[in-house]
Structures are given as C-alpha cells and as structure tokens.
Scaffold this active site. Structure first.
Site, PDB file in Angstrom:
ATOM      1  N   CYS A  16       0.799  -1.223   0.000  1.00 17.61           N
ATOM      2  CA  CYS A  16       0.000   0.000   0.000  1.00 17.61           C
ATOM      3  C   CYS A  16       0.832   1.273   0.000  1.00 17.61           C
ATOM      4  CB  CYS A  16      -0.889   0.080   1.240  1.00 17.61           C
ATOM      5  SG  CYS A  16      -1.988  -1.294   1.442  1.00 17.61           S
ATOM      6  N   GLY A  42       1.640  -0.107  -4.934  1.00 18.39           N
ATOM      7  CA  GLY A  42       0.392  -0.844  -5.092  1.00 18.39           C
ATOM      8  C   GLY A  42      -0.249  -0.513  -6.416  1.00 18.39           C
ATOM      9  N   ASN A 120      -1.550   1.630   5.597  1.00 22.36           N
ATOM     10  CA  ASN A 120      -0.446   0.887   4.974  1.00 22.36           C
ATOM     11  C   ASN A 120       0.172   0.022   6.058  1.00 22.36           C
ATOM     12  OD1 ASN A 120       2.931   1.808   3.946  1.00 22.36           O
ATOM     13  ND2 ASN A 120       1.784  -0.021   3.475  1.00 22.36           N
ATOM     14  N   GLY A 121       0.209  -1.280   5.828  1.00 20.70           N
ATOM     15  CA  GLY A 121       0.770  -2.189   6.826  1.00 20.70           C
ATOM     16  C   GLY A 121      -0.118  -3.399   6.982  1.00 20.70           C
ATOM     17  N   TYR A 261      14.411  -2.116  -1.482  1.00 18.37           N
ATOM     18  CA  TYR A 261      13.596  -2.337  -2.667  1.00 18.37           C
ATOM     19  C   TYR A 261      12.298  -1.525  -2.731  1.00 18.37           C
ATOM     20  CZ  TYR A 261      10.715  -4.895  -6.035  1.00 18.37           C
ATOM     21  OH  TYR A 261       9.896  -5.219  -7.090  1.00 18.37           O
TER      22      TYR A 261
END
Ligand code: SF4
Length: 485
Positions: A16, A42, A120-121, A261
């Site tokens: 996300c 995402g 997000n998570g 990354y």
C-alpha cells in the site's frame, strides 16, 4: 481488475501507499498526483475520499492504475473540497480476487461526524479483533483487516474522532501507517515501532501526509519531517500540526526492505537518500564478496544503484547488460507458469554486443522464489557470457513478512529451503553471494552493523526475528524460528 504482472510474483511486493492533503483547492487532484508517484507501492486498485463543506464526503474507488482512473474529469469533479486522502493497494496473498469493497479508504459515520481512513501495513491480530467485534454486533463490509479500525472507533466512548482513533489503534497490533480525515482534520499515525514510513509536507498554506517524499516532490510540496514512530499528528487549518503520543514508547524498527527495494530511490528515508543507501549496499557487497570479472550489470531497475556501487568499489566496468522494456506496462495475459517464464523476456532483454565473451557480475535486489533469476541467467548465457556471478543486495529472504508485504508462503522461499551453495546450484551460476545483515545495516547508516541484542530495523524476512508476534499466523499454524535454527 487488471491482471498481475506475470513475472512480479518473484519479488516481495509492498501492499500500500497512502497520501492526504489539507488546505488547497481541489485537494483530490493533488492526492491523485501523489498516488501516481506512489504507484510502485500498489498497482491493483486505488481510492480517494474528499470533503467539501457543501457536498460533504465523496469517494471514488477503482481497480487499475491511478493514471487510468483519477485523471478523468468525470471522476475528479465528483471529489471536490480542500481536504482529501487516498490509497493505492495490491491484493494480499489470500485475497487475489479482491472486491471493490476491499479498496480503501474506508469510511465510517459516527455521532460526531464522518471519518475516512487509509492504512499501509498489516494488523497481526486482525482475526481475533474481527471475531470479537462480530460477536459484539459489528457488521463488516470488507475482508480487509483495516476495517477493524473503523469498528473499534465506533465502539470507543471518546468524544472526538482523533481520540477514538487513539483508542482503536491501541487495540491493534502489527505495522501500520495511517492517513485519515474528518470534516476538518487530516490525521497521520505511525505504529510504535514505525515499521512503515509516513512523512509530513507543506504546500502553500496547506499540509500533506505521504508514504514517501517522492510523492511530495510531484506536487511541489516541501518536506517538513517524518512522522515519528508512535506519533499521531492531528492537523487542521486553524491550529496547524498537533503531535500526540498514543502508544507506549518503544525503540523503532523501521522496515529495512524499504531501503533495499520498496521505496523509490528518489525518496529520503531517515534523513538519507534511498539511492545513496542502495549504492552503498553495492559498495559493501563488493567488499564482502569480490570476484574477478569483466563487467558489472544491474538487473534493472531495482538493482541499478547497488550495481553502480559495486562497480565503483571493485573497479570493474559498469554496463547495461540487460535492457528493460519501458513500455511493458500491464499485460493482458493470465499468469500461467508458461507465460510466467516468457514474462521475463517480455520485460527484459540482453544487450548481446556488450555481454558476449565476458565474465559478468549481475547485481539484483533480492532472490525470492528464484524463478526470475534462473531465467535471467539463461538469457545472459545464451547471449554468450563466459561466466555469470550473482551478487544480491539483500540477505537471503527466508521468512515471510506479516507487516504489509505480500510474501510467498515460507515453503516457496528459495532461501527457506536451500543453503547458499544449493541455491547457487539451483540457479546454475558460477557464484552466488548475498550481502550480510551487518553489511546491509552498515549501508543503511549503522556504522557498527546490526545490534543483535536490540536490532535497529525490522529484518524479520531475513532473520526470522519478528518484532511483533504474528498472532493471527501463529493461530493458523505458522512456526516461529526455534533456538536451533
Ligand atoms: S519482515 Fe521484511 S519486508 Fe516485512 S517489515 Fe520486516 S523487513 Fe520489511
């Protein structure tokens, strides 16, 4: 819903990106641009909620890229107002056939007004919370763990929405960065360990919250600071930024894979350029795992900064031995095994004239299943390389992530099942070396390497040491690392 890229299942995938703006005209337009800059976090779906004093809350949620949905005047006209938040997502491993109701932001109507929330998570006790909430009468509309936050807020007895959110988030375990909004406030929260990123920016008289700084740049916003681990900011036009501390103070454990990354190289994390950290990973890798060769090539694009660092440190020339097809975009082809194999050739091609007869060092960011690495090695050998040496800019990925990253099950991770030498044989390369955890920490700015008693980052996917117990997964049978491993 757009089909997945057939070759991308050989990478860990951030699930996300979140973005919010307060205090500019047509804030949703800025959110759309911010989400576009966060699209790497995402690509399956995106959503925006806005608020306007006359029209109240409005929302639009769509499958597909931001550029294909939120550039349309028809859609953007439905999202008026000076306050908006948005979200881009991947589906999680268990919900590849996601429904539009799973697309965030989620919205809840409370007695003191509405609120929208984007997360997000991953909530590691979501199953237990969901069971408890359903038993007490909550009616869930999605399969997303993030919806628990809305239901927990509904049950709170606090008088205002930020206080209800504090109550709700104290019940939640795991990794979460949250961007939320009421009718007048923009809210940002990071969990106590600060596993996922969130930054604060300024645009004119307005304010911005974003997963990464690269999305501030696209709208011309100025970076102010990171939201600190365990901090909640409640922002309004009248009072500016109010900082709260809802959680017990703990030592931060930021996700080190963001450095390797997930984050864009033009973002700043912890005061350091992600590009510079990745270049430094290459430097460390060249020191730890030197090899005689004629050419250093990145596996584009994510291996590029580390390859530049490796070439610089080793003195071996750098070259673009693999060229990426920039216009690959999404494919209409279903990701069968056969197409998955073709997929690498659709995306990457070998620069034969450069490779022929050379001993080549290929620098990649990670090895997950190993299927792509094998294919790339074959392409390089087909092009006439004399030797192929893999150098990997992260330690072996041997454990799944339960903090908001889509990881294959442990059995599918190459490093969970094979030693380094077995992986080398499986990939069929002349040598294979991964950066050490200490080397990675040094590259990320920790000069003394990893503090094993109290690690400075989350590195569970490499070490198997989970900073937050993945309760839901343990309930489903996941086995934590034993003392003997
Ligand atoms: S397990 Fe790995 S990918 Fe997940 S948060 Fe920790 S370091 Fe990041």
């Amino acid at each position: 819903m757009p089909p997945a890229h057939p070759f991308d299942d050989d990478k860990l995938r951030e699930e996300c990106g979140i973005f919010g703006v307060l205090g500019v005209q047509d804030a949703a337009n800025f959110v759309a641009l911010g989400l576009h800059a966060l699209q790497h976090r995402g690509q399956e779906a995106g959503g925006i909620v806005s608020h306007d004093s006359e029209q109240g809350f409005n929302s639009a949620r769509r499958f597909g890229y931001v550029r294909d949905n939120f550039t349309s005047t028809d859609i953007m006209q439905t999202l008026p107002g000076p306050l908006a938040i948005g979200h881009v997502r991947y589906s999680t491993a268990g919900s590849k056939t996601a429904a539009i109701r799973d697309v965030q932001p989620f919205f809840g109507e409370f007695s003191m007004g509405g609120a929208a929330i984007a997360h997000n998570g991953n909530i590691t006790n979501a199953n237990a919370l969901r069971r408890e909430l359903i038993e007490r009468g909550s009616i869930f509309q999605s399969s997303s763990d993030s919806e628990c936050i809305i239901h927990l807020m509904a049950r709170s007895l606090q008088r205002d929405i930020p206080a209800r959110m504090e109550d709700a988030l104290r019940r939640v375990e795991g990794a979460f960065s949250v961007v939320a909004m009421t009718r007048t406030k923009l809210i940002g929260v990071r969990d106590a360990l600060g596993v996922r990123p969130l930054v604060l920016g300024r645009i004119g008289d307005g304010w911005v919250l974003s997963s990464e700084t690269c999305a501030l740049d696209i709208i011309g916003a100025e970076f102010v600071r990171e939201i600190e681990p365990g901090e909640m900011v409640v922002i309004s036009q009248e009072t500016g930024v109010e900082s709260r501390r809802p959680f017990r103070q703990r030592k931060s454990r930021f996700c080190i894979f963001e450095q390797v990354y997930f984050s864009r190289p033009d973002s700043i994390l912890g005061g350091r350029s992600v590009y510079e950290t990745r270049r430094q990973i290459g430097v460390e890798l060249a020191r730890e795992a030197p090899v005689e060769a004629d050419l250093v090539c990145p596996v584009p694009d994510s291996g590029t900064p580390a390859a530049i660092g490796f070439a610089h440190e080793s003195g071996i020339p750098y070259g673009m031995g693999i060229i990426r097809n920039q216009y690959m975009g999404r494919t209409f082809i279903e990701p069968t095994e056969q197409i998955r194999n073709m997929g690498v050739r659709l995306k990457l091609n070998v620069n034969r004239a450069l490779i022929r007869g050379k001993r080549v060092i290929l620098v990649d960011d990670s090895v997950v299943r190993g299927t792509t690495s094998r294919k790339i090695k074959e392409m390089i050998l087909d092009a006439g390389a004399a030797e192929v040496h893999f150098r990997i800019a992260s330690p072996p990925t041997a454990w799944p992530c339960f903090y908001g990253v889509d990881t294959p099950q442990r059995e599918k991770l190459l490093a969970a099942n094979m030693s380094e030498e077995e992986m080398r044989e499986f990939l069929g390369v002349d040598s294979l070396k991964f950066i050490s955890l200490d080397g990675l920490y040094r590259a990320a700015g920790e000069a003394q390497g990893r503090d094993n008693a109290c690690p400075q980052f989350c590195d569970a996917c490499f070490s198997g040491e989970y900073p937050v117990e993945p309760a839901d997964m343990i309930e489903k049978g996941f086995k934590l690392k034993t003392a003997a491993e």
